[in-house]
Design an enzyme around this catalytic site. Structure first.
Site, PDB file in Angstrom:
ATOM      1  N   GLU A  63     -56.870 -24.765  27.745  1.00  0.00           N
ATOM      2  CA  GLU A  63     -56.444 -25.054  26.381  1.00  0.00           C
ATOM      3  C   GLU A  63     -55.632 -26.339  26.293  1.00  0.00           C
ATOM      4  OE1 GLU A  63     -53.666 -22.764  23.132  1.00  0.00           O
ATOM      5  OE2 GLU A  63     -55.068 -21.579  24.331  1.00  0.00           O
ATOM      6  N   GLU A  96     -55.335 -26.733  17.971  1.00  0.00           N
ATOM      7  CA  GLU A  96     -54.201 -26.028  17.385  1.00  0.00           C
ATOM      8  C   GLU A  96     -53.343 -26.916  16.497  1.00  0.00           C
ATOM      9  OE1 GLU A  96     -51.805 -24.261  20.401  1.00  0.00           O
ATOM     10  OE2 GLU A  96     -53.272 -22.692  20.815  1.00  0.00           O
ATOM     11  N   HIS A 116     -55.410 -20.231  15.707  1.00  0.00           N
ATOM     12  CA  HIS A 116     -54.127 -20.228  16.393  1.00  0.00           C
ATOM     13  C   HIS A 116     -53.167 -19.200  15.790  1.00  0.00           C
ATOM     14  CE1 HIS A 116     -50.738 -21.735  18.610  1.00  0.00           C
ATOM     15  NE2 HIS A 116     -50.118 -22.137  17.522  1.00  0.00           N
TER      16      HIS A 116
END
Length: 137
Positions: free
Chosen positions: A14, A40, A89
């Site tokens: 990520e 995000e 998110h």
């Protein structure tokens, strides 16, 4: 580091570069055999445009609290066009409704807040069900 992580068969890596380093995402995604995900800190479909024009991430994680649920649904539609899935998110109490309404939702990110959704900390199924009552939370 991504090569070192690959041996552990993690599901995704990520945000391995700064949020606006779109070329960096492309380089890392091309160099690794694991999924590279991000988004995000991108809140609208316009922020995420580079991920659509050069689709290198299989999963995007837009934040609904910053960009709103309406734009997140539009992001999901654009992402689906490119075969990209959505794992919004945080905020599972909101995202469970979104994920139930889009064809390409893959993951409901949660943490201790999950207990408020009727889940226990040791829940083995790792499933979340959208409430059938109005509202959220």
């Amino acid at each position: 580091m991504g090569r070192k992580f690959e041996k552990y068969n993690i599901y995704w890596l990520e945000e391995p570069v700064s949020a606006d380093d779109f070329a960096g995402y492309q380089r890392i995604a091309a160099a690794l055999d694991m999924r590279v995900v991000g988004g995000e800190t991108h809140f609208t479909r316009y922020d995420l445009r580079p991920f659509f024009t050069n689709p290198c991430l299989p999963i995007l994680q837009p934040d609904p609290m910053r960009g709103g649920m309406t734009d997140l649904r539009k992001i999901a539609t654009l992402a689906d066009t490119w075969g990209i899935t959505i794992a919004p998110h945080l905020f599972p109490e909101l995202n469970v409704h979104l994920l139930a309404s889009i064809p390409n939702g893959i993951w409901c990110e949660t943490w201790a807040v999950g207990r408020s959704l009727g889940r226990s900390a040791d829940d083995q199924e790792r499933m979340i069900t959208a409430p059938e009552r109005p509202g959220h939370g």
